[in-house]
Design an enzyme around this catalytic site. Sequence first.
Site, PDB file in Angstrom:
ATOM      1  N   ASP A   1       0.782  -1.201   0.182  1.00  0.00           N
ATOM      2  CA  ASP A   1       0.001   0.098   0.052  1.00  0.00           C
ATOM      3  C   ASP A   1       0.681   1.207   0.069  1.00  0.00           C
ATOM      4  O   ASP A   1       1.803   1.374   0.924  1.00  0.00           O
ATOM      5  CB  ASP A   1      -0.842  -0.097   1.368  1.00  0.00           C
ATOM      6  N   THR A   2       0.687   2.073  -0.872  1.00  0.00           N
ATOM      7  CA  THR A   2       1.442   3.407  -0.995  1.00  0.00           C
ATOM      8  C   THR A   2       0.440   4.567  -0.734  1.00  0.00           C
ATOM      9  O   THR A   2      -0.594   4.846  -1.218  1.00  0.00           O
ATOM     10  CB  THR A   2       1.923   3.537  -2.273  1.00  0.00           C
TER      11      THR A   2
END
Length: 197
Positions: free
Chosen positions: A69-70
Site C-alpha cells: 500500500d502506498t
Amino acid sequence: MKKIILASASPRRRELLKQAGFSFEVMESDAEEVTDKTAPDEVVKELSSIKAKSVLDLVQGDALVIGADTIVALDGRILGKPKDRADAAKMLSGLSGRNHQVYTGVSLFFRTGETVESKSFCEETDVAMYPIEPAEIEWYLNSGEPFDKAGAYGIQGKAAVFVKSIRGDYNNVVGLPLARVYQEIKAWIKDEGESMR
C-alpha cells in the site's frame, strides 16, 4: 521456491516484480481497507497486511503473498487517491514547490504446511517538486494519469517533469520498494533452506 502471489492489481507493482525476475500470480484483495492508525508508516503497514492476509485466506497450499500500500504525505497529512478532478488539482497545487514523503508498506505472508509467518515493513522516500503552474496542472489532469495514484501523480509517467529530486528508493515512489522486498524474501527463504534462483 513456493508459489508467489501479488495481492495487488497495480500494473506498476506487476512490472517491478517482473523486472526482478519473479514468477508470480496476481490476486486482487477485496478486503475492506480500514485502519484506525494515523501515522503514515503505520497506515500503510496495516493496509498492506489486510490485503495480503485476505488473499492468503483464498489460496490453497504453500505460498508467499505480497501485499503493498502506498500513500503520499504532505506535512504529515495523508494524501490518498483523489476523489475527483478538483481533489486532484488541490493535491497537485499543494505539492507544488514543496517537499513531501511517499510511504509504501509491504506485508509478506508465508505459508508452509499449517504454519503461517508474516512480516510487515515500510519504506519512506522524500520527494521535492518544482513549482507547478496552473496550466501545467490542467495539462496533467487532462492526461488522465493522476486519478488512480496516491497524491495524484505518478513519478514514472508525465509527472516526472515536476520532480526536482528524490532521496530514497525511486521504486518506492512507483509503488513497491523492490530491492527491500527482494532482500526480505531472500533472507526469509534462506532460513527455509530454499533459493531465490
